[in-house]
Design an enzyme around this catalytic site. Structure first.
Site, PDB file in Angstrom:
ATOM      1  N   ASP A  72       0.843  -1.195   0.000  1.00 18.93           N
ATOM      2  CA  ASP A  72       0.000   0.000   0.000  1.00 18.93           C
ATOM      3  C   ASP A  72       0.887   1.256   0.000  1.00 18.93           C
ATOM      4  OD1 ASP A  72       0.902  -0.217   2.593  1.00 18.93           O
ATOM      5  OD2 ASP A  72      -1.053   0.158   3.528  1.00 18.93           O
ATOM      6  N   ASP A 111      -1.046  -6.257  -0.245  1.00 20.78           N
ATOM      7  CA  ASP A 111      -1.261  -5.559   1.032  1.00 20.78           C
ATOM      8  C   ASP A 111      -2.747  -5.225   1.194  1.00 20.78           C
ATOM      9  OD1 ASP A 111       0.399  -4.866   3.139  1.00 20.78           O
ATOM     10  OD2 ASP A 111       1.186  -3.042   2.201  1.00 20.78           O
ATOM     11  N   GLU A 209       9.245  -3.855  10.818  1.00 18.54           N
ATOM     12  CA  GLU A 209       9.584  -2.547  10.265  1.00 18.54           C
ATOM     13  C   GLU A 209      10.109  -1.617  11.351  1.00 18.54           C
ATOM     14  OE1 GLU A 209       6.855  -0.774   7.504  1.00 18.54           O
ATOM     15  OE2 GLU A 209       7.790   1.183   7.660  1.00 18.54           O
TER      16      GLU A 209
HETATM   17  N1  LIG Z   1       8.871   5.534  -0.170  1.00 17.14           N
HETATM   18  C1  LIG Z   1       8.485   4.781   0.863  1.00 17.14           C
HETATM   19  N2  LIG Z   1       9.372   3.987   1.478  1.00 17.14           N
HETATM   20  C2  LIG Z   1       9.011   3.214   2.524  1.00 17.14           C
HETATM   21  O1  LIG Z   1       9.863   2.473   3.052  1.00 17.14           O
HETATM   22  C3  LIG Z   1       7.658   3.267   2.979  1.00 17.14           C
HETATM   23  C4  LIG Z   1       6.746   4.100   2.298  1.00 17.14           C
HETATM   24  N3  LIG Z   1       7.193   4.859   1.262  1.00 17.14           N
HETATM   25  N4  LIG Z   1       5.431   4.180   2.647  1.00 17.14           N
HETATM   26  C5  LIG Z   1       4.918   3.192   3.558  1.00 17.14           C
HETATM   27  C6  LIG Z   1       5.872   2.897   4.618  1.00 17.14           C
HETATM   28  C7  LIG Z   1       6.162   4.073   5.525  1.00 17.14           C
HETATM   29  N5  LIG Z   1       7.518   3.833   5.902  1.00 17.14           N
HETATM   30  C8  LIG Z   1       8.308   4.742   6.603  1.00 17.14           C
HETATM   31  C9  LIG Z   1       8.021   6.082   6.563  1.00 17.14           C
HETATM   32  C10 LIG Z   1       8.816   6.993   7.232  1.00 17.14           C
HETATM   33  C11 LIG Z   1       9.912   6.547   7.930  1.00 17.14           C
HETATM   34  C12 LIG Z   1      10.776   7.556   8.632  1.00 17.14           C
HETATM   35  O2  LIG Z   1      10.538   8.727   8.560  1.00 17.14           O
HETATM   36  N6  LIG Z   1      11.818   7.097   9.303  1.00 17.14           N
HETATM   37  C13 LIG Z   1      12.862   7.935   9.900  1.00 17.14           C
HETATM   38  C14 LIG Z   1      13.280   7.410  11.245  1.00 17.14           C
HETATM   39  C15 LIG Z   1      12.369   7.801  12.336  1.00 17.14           C
HETATM   40  C16 LIG Z   1      12.979   7.481  13.683  1.00 17.14           C
HETATM   41  O3  LIG Z   1      14.211   7.382  13.761  1.00 17.14           O
HETATM   42  O4  LIG Z   1      12.198   7.339  14.648  1.00 17.14           O
HETATM   43  C17 LIG Z   1      14.100   7.863   9.007  1.00 17.14           C
HETATM   44  O5  LIG Z   1      14.750   8.887   8.841  1.00 17.14           O
HETATM   45  O6  LIG Z   1      14.389   6.758   8.516  1.00 17.14           O
HETATM   46  C18 LIG Z   1      10.219   5.215   7.968  1.00 17.14           C
HETATM   47  C19 LIG Z   1       9.399   4.301   7.291  1.00 17.14           C
HETATM   48  C20 LIG Z   1       8.023   2.651   5.261  1.00 17.14           C
HETATM   49  N7  LIG Z   1       7.192   2.541   4.082  1.00 17.14           N
HETATM   50  C1  LIG Z   2       7.214  -1.358   3.437  1.00 14.68           C
HETATM   51  C2  LIG Z   2       6.445  -2.598   3.129  1.00 14.68           C
HETATM   52  C3  LIG Z   2       6.679  -3.694   4.111  1.00 14.68           C
HETATM   53  C4  LIG Z   2       4.981  -2.287   2.985  1.00 14.68           C
HETATM   54  O1  LIG Z   2       4.143  -2.617   3.779  1.00 14.68           O
HETATM   55  C5  LIG Z   2       4.584  -1.513   1.806  1.00 14.68           C
HETATM   56  O2  LIG Z   2       5.395  -1.322   0.885  1.00 14.68           O
HETATM   57  O3  LIG Z   2       3.420  -1.081   1.769  1.00 14.68           O
HETATM   58 MG   LIG Z   3       2.254  -1.621   3.467  1.00 10.83          MG
END
Ligand SMILES: Nc1nc(=O)c2c([nH]1)NC[C@@H]1CN(c3ccc(C(=O)N[C@@H](CCC(=O)O)C(=O)O)cc3)CN21
Ligand SMILES: CC(C)C(=O)C(=O)O
Ligand SMILES: [Mg+2]
EC number: 2.1.2.11
Length: 292
Positions: A72, A111, A209
């Protein structure tokens, strides 16, 4: 219930999809959840990528990627939404069908989007059945550990293999934000309970995740089913990345766990600019591109 049910394991034929390994095997039939279970027994690691369309999926299928997730994440990576929250089951069904059509070997996991399973097991079964019947996916994925165990149980009982997803669950962004999960003793214990709950409910694999690497390693050692990490360190059984992140196509900021293997954004914008300049300058089309 830690043993795989017949519904989850699919065919009992001895032929293997990839010969001996999930990645790099030469087989042509579609990979099943039974092949995934066998890989954990062999201690074999495997890659998973997202895909949202038939062409991209066919490239990854030909490259030997054994499992593809119609995530998704299509919401923000393919459809232009801010997050995964607005994605509908109609959209997931259409995208999943395209990915199934574009592939012949990979196991395709669809998903379940936000709102399509939270009401309870009956709603989850109705939604998952659409992805199986209309799109042809081999498994579905849904978010949540203990909170989703009844949904997982009914789907598995009904013959639909389920991949679970715990740790950061992006469909709950409005409640939890995008933050690391499982930090601190209490949160670590909750993650372990979630992991055991989805295994006991019959999930064939579980996405971890954004959880600390040490905790992901412990979950991986503890469970009989494979763990699929994203931002969960190197010790999980499998790794998944969002394909547009991995290939450098996602615009703007990407999560820190992403490794970028190509710069498709640069390749594509360079090609678009070259085409535009040819047209404006009159150097395309040439004689070779013309008919008489
Ligand atoms: N382009 C994209 N990549 C993804 O991996 C992803 C999506 N979209 N959309 C659905 C989910 C959302 N995800 C996410 C979204 C944001 C962060 C994020 O902002 N992480 C921060 C760390 C936050 C922390 O340290 O608490 C980072 O900088 O990695 C991580 C996973 C993983 N998934
Ligand atoms: C990041 C993965 C595990 C996911 O759920 C997605 O791509 O929607
Ligand atoms: Mg997903």
């Amino acid at each position: 219930m830690t043993q795989l049910s017949a519904a989850q394991t699919g065919t009992t034929s001895g032929s293997s999809a990839g010969g001996k390994t999930l990645y790099g095997g030469k087989g042509t039939r579609r990979i099943t959840v039974r092949d995934i279970a066998a890989a954990k027994e062999r201690g074999e690691k495997w890659p998973m990528l997202t895909a949202y369309d038939a062409m991209t999926a066919s490239v990854f299928d030909e490259a030997g990627i054994p499992v593809m997730l119609v995530g998704d994440s299509a919401g923000n990576c393919h459809l232009g939404y801010e997050s995964t929250v607005p994605v509908t089951l109609d959209e997931m069904t259409m995208l999943s069908a395209a990915v199934v059509r574009g592939t012949s070997r990979a196991l395709i996991v669809g998903d379940l989007p936000f709102g399509s399973y939270q009401e309870g097991p009956t709603q989850a079964l109705r939604s998952a059945t659409r992805l199986v019947k209309e799109a042809g996916v081999g498994a579905v994925k849904l978010e949540g550990g203990e909170r989703s165990h009844r949904q997982i149980e009914l789907l598995v009982e009904s013959g639909i293999p389920v991949m679970a997803h715990i740790g950061l669950t992006p469909q709950s962004v409005n409640a939890m934000g995008y933050r690391v999960q499982g930090r601190g003793e209490e949160a670590a214990q909750q993650l372990l309970r979630d992991a055991k709950a989805v295994q006991d409910a019959g999930a064939f694999a579980v996405v971890l995740e954004l959880v600390p690497a040490e905790l992901a390693a412990e979950v991986t050692r503890t469970l009989q089913i494979p763990t699929v990490g994203i931002g969960a360190g190197p010790q999980t059984d499998a790794q998944v990345l969002v394909w547009t992140d991995m290939l450098g196509l996602t615009g703007g900021r990407v999560p820190k766990f992403v490794k970028q293997y190509a710069d498709l954004r640069e390749v594509m914008s360079g090609a678009a600019r070259a085409f535009a300049e040819d047209v404006v300058g009159g150097t395309f089309p040439e004689e070779a591109h013309s008919v008489h």
